[in-house]
Motif scaffolding. Sequence first.
Motif, PDB file in Angstrom:
ATOM      1  N   TRP A  36     -15.705  32.615  73.619  1.00 26.20           N
ATOM      2  CA  TRP A  36     -16.522  31.566  74.218  1.00 26.20           C
ATOM      3  C   TRP A  36     -17.805  32.120  74.840  1.00 26.20           C
ATOM      4  O   TRP A  36     -18.588  31.360  75.388  1.00 26.20           O
ATOM      5  CB  TRP A  36     -15.732  30.802  75.285  1.00 26.20           C
ATOM      6  CG  TRP A  36     -14.891  29.703  74.727  1.00 26.20           C
ATOM      7  CD1 TRP A  36     -15.330  28.597  74.039  1.00 26.20           C
ATOM      8  CD2 TRP A  36     -13.464  29.563  74.815  1.00 26.20           C
ATOM      9  NE1 TRP A  36     -14.263  27.802  73.698  1.00 26.20           N
ATOM     10  CE2 TRP A  36     -13.105  28.367  74.159  1.00 26.20           C
ATOM     11  CE3 TRP A  36     -12.453  30.343  75.386  1.00 26.20           C
ATOM     12  CZ2 TRP A  36     -11.791  27.921  74.058  1.00 26.20           C
ATOM     13  CZ3 TRP A  36     -11.150  29.893  75.291  1.00 26.20           C
ATOM     14  CH2 TRP A  36     -10.821  28.705  74.634  1.00 26.20           C
ATOM     15  N   LYS A  53     -14.268  23.295  74.610  1.00 28.20           N
ATOM     16  CA  LYS A  53     -15.193  23.951  75.529  1.00 28.20           C
ATOM     17  C   LYS A  53     -14.450  25.062  76.279  1.00 28.20           C
ATOM     18  O   LYS A  53     -13.280  24.888  76.632  1.00 28.20           O
ATOM     19  CB  LYS A  53     -15.725  22.911  76.527  1.00 28.20           C
ATOM     20  CG  LYS A  53     -16.587  23.473  77.636  1.00 28.20           C
ATOM     21  CD  LYS A  53     -17.048  22.365  78.554  1.00 28.20           C
ATOM     22  CE  LYS A  53     -17.803  22.897  79.743  1.00 28.20           C
ATOM     23  NZ  LYS A  53     -18.375  21.822  80.563  1.00 28.20           N
ATOM     24  N   ASP A  78     -10.121  26.573  69.008  1.00 25.90           N
ATOM     25  CA  ASP A  78      -9.074  26.984  69.941  1.00 25.90           C
ATOM     26  C   ASP A  78      -7.678  26.668  69.426  1.00 25.90           C
ATOM     27  O   ASP A  78      -6.693  27.152  69.947  1.00 25.90           O
ATOM     28  CB  ASP A  78      -9.320  26.273  71.283  1.00 25.90           C
ATOM     29  CG  ASP A  78      -8.556  26.905  72.427  1.00 25.90           C
ATOM     30  OD1 ASP A  78      -8.362  28.135  72.384  1.00 25.90           O
ATOM     31  OD2 ASP A  78      -8.148  26.175  73.339  1.00 25.90           O
TER      32      ASP A  78
END
Lengths: 116, 322
Positions: B183, B174, B52
Amino acid sequence: MNAPDRYERFVVPEGTKKVSYERDTKIINAASFTIEREDHTIGNILRMQLHRDPNVLFAGYKLPHPLQYKIIVRIHTTSQSSPMQAYNQSINDLDRELDHLKNAFEAEMAKFSRDY
Amino acid sequence: MEGGVSYARMPRVKIRDLKDDYAKFELRDTDASIANALRRVMIAEVPTIAIDLVEIETNSSVLNDEFIAHRLGLIPLTSQRAMSMRFSRDCDACDGDGQCEYCSVEFHLLVKCMTDQTLDVTSKDLISSDHTVTPVDFVDSSLAEPSDTSTNRGIIIVKLRRGQELKLRAIARKGIGKDHAKWSPAATVTFMYEPEIHINEDLMESLTLEEKKEWVESSPTHVFDIDPVTQQVSVVEPEAYTYDDEVLKKAEAMGKPGLVEINAKQDSFIFTVESTGAIKASQLVLNAIEILKTKLDAVRLSEDTVEADDQFGELGAHLRGG
Ligand SMILES: [Zn+2]
C-alpha cells in the motif's frame, strides 16, 4: 499462527483513550502524556516543537518497546505555563506550520507549472 | 490560545524538478523532525488502493494460488480516490465485509492460452469495476513513441502455455504502508542536509597545481574542480558531497588542516520523492502534509481529560492550602 493482527499497530482498541495524562507526583508543573498507537513521527515533532517554547524546561519522548504501540511524552514547564498548556500550544504551532507548508508547496507547484 | 503567542515556523519551499512520478524540492526554515516526519508519513501512512483479497476459480498455471495472489497485491493501482475512500474496517455500509462500493473495488481476470506461443498474463488483463481505479499504466515519456504498445505491456503476473488458464476475482481495498508495503505510494523518499562548503583561499593558494589536483581527486564524488585557466579550486557541485570526510582527511594528510570547512545546514533539506505511480509525486507530498495534520489533531487532549485534571488541580490546591 498466533501473530498479532497488523492493524494493531495503528488502530486504537475500543475503550482505550488515544491520549492519557498523568501529573508527576513529586515535581510541580511536570506531567507525562501517553499517546496510544503513535510512534517517532509524532513523538519527535512534538518534542522538537516543545523545545521552542521558552517556558518548557524539559520535553522528551520515548517509545517504551517496539511491540507496545504507544509513546510517552514528558513535559516539565516553568510556573508561567503548564504541561497541558505547552502540549496544546505545540500542537497548534505544528498545525500552523503545516498549513503554511501546504500553501507554500501549492504556490510553488503553480509557479513551477507556469515557468516550465 | 492566550495572548496569541506562537512558536510556529514558516518553512519555505522551492521545487527544482517536478514530473508525474518524481519530485525534487528544497525545504528551508524548519528542522529535521518535520523533514523526517514528512518522509515517514509519505512512505508508511499516505493511503493507496491495492488488491487485498483474491478468489481463484481456475488456476492451471505453474504458479500456485497464493503466489499469484501475492503478485496481484503488489501491482500499483491508480489511487487518487484513496484519500476520500473508507477503510474497510471503518465501513458501516458493509459491516466489516469489506466488499461494498464505498470501501472496495472489484477486479476480474480471465485468460486462457490457446496457442503454442507462451502467453503473458499482465496487469493489463485486470478488468476493473471502477474506471478511476486501474493498474498503473507505465508510459515512458522519454520514448519517442509512447503509443508503441510493444514496449508497454503492463506488469507480468504469470506466463501460460497451451491449455493453461487463469480465472479469478479480486477485491482491492484502501490501506497504508504501515499495514503492508504493497500500500506504500512511495518508491523512494529521501532527504539530505544542504551542505555549506567554504574553501580557505589563502591556504589553497599555498598548494602547487599537482597538490590541488591530488586534493580535488581525493573526493569520491565530483564536488570540486580546478579552473584550467586560473588554476583556482572551486566548489562546482556542493550537493554531490556525501559527508564522507575524504577531502578533510586528505587536507589533514597533506599538512593543510582547515583547507576546507564543510557544514550541514540544520534547517535546510533537499528532498527526493519518487512515486510508484499510484498517485502523483506532488500529490504524495500534499497528502503527507494532510495526514500529518490529521494525526496531530487526533493527539489533542480530549475534553474529559482536561476536566479530570481541573478537578485534580482543585483537589491539590485544597490539600496544599488546607
Ligand atoms: Zn464497505
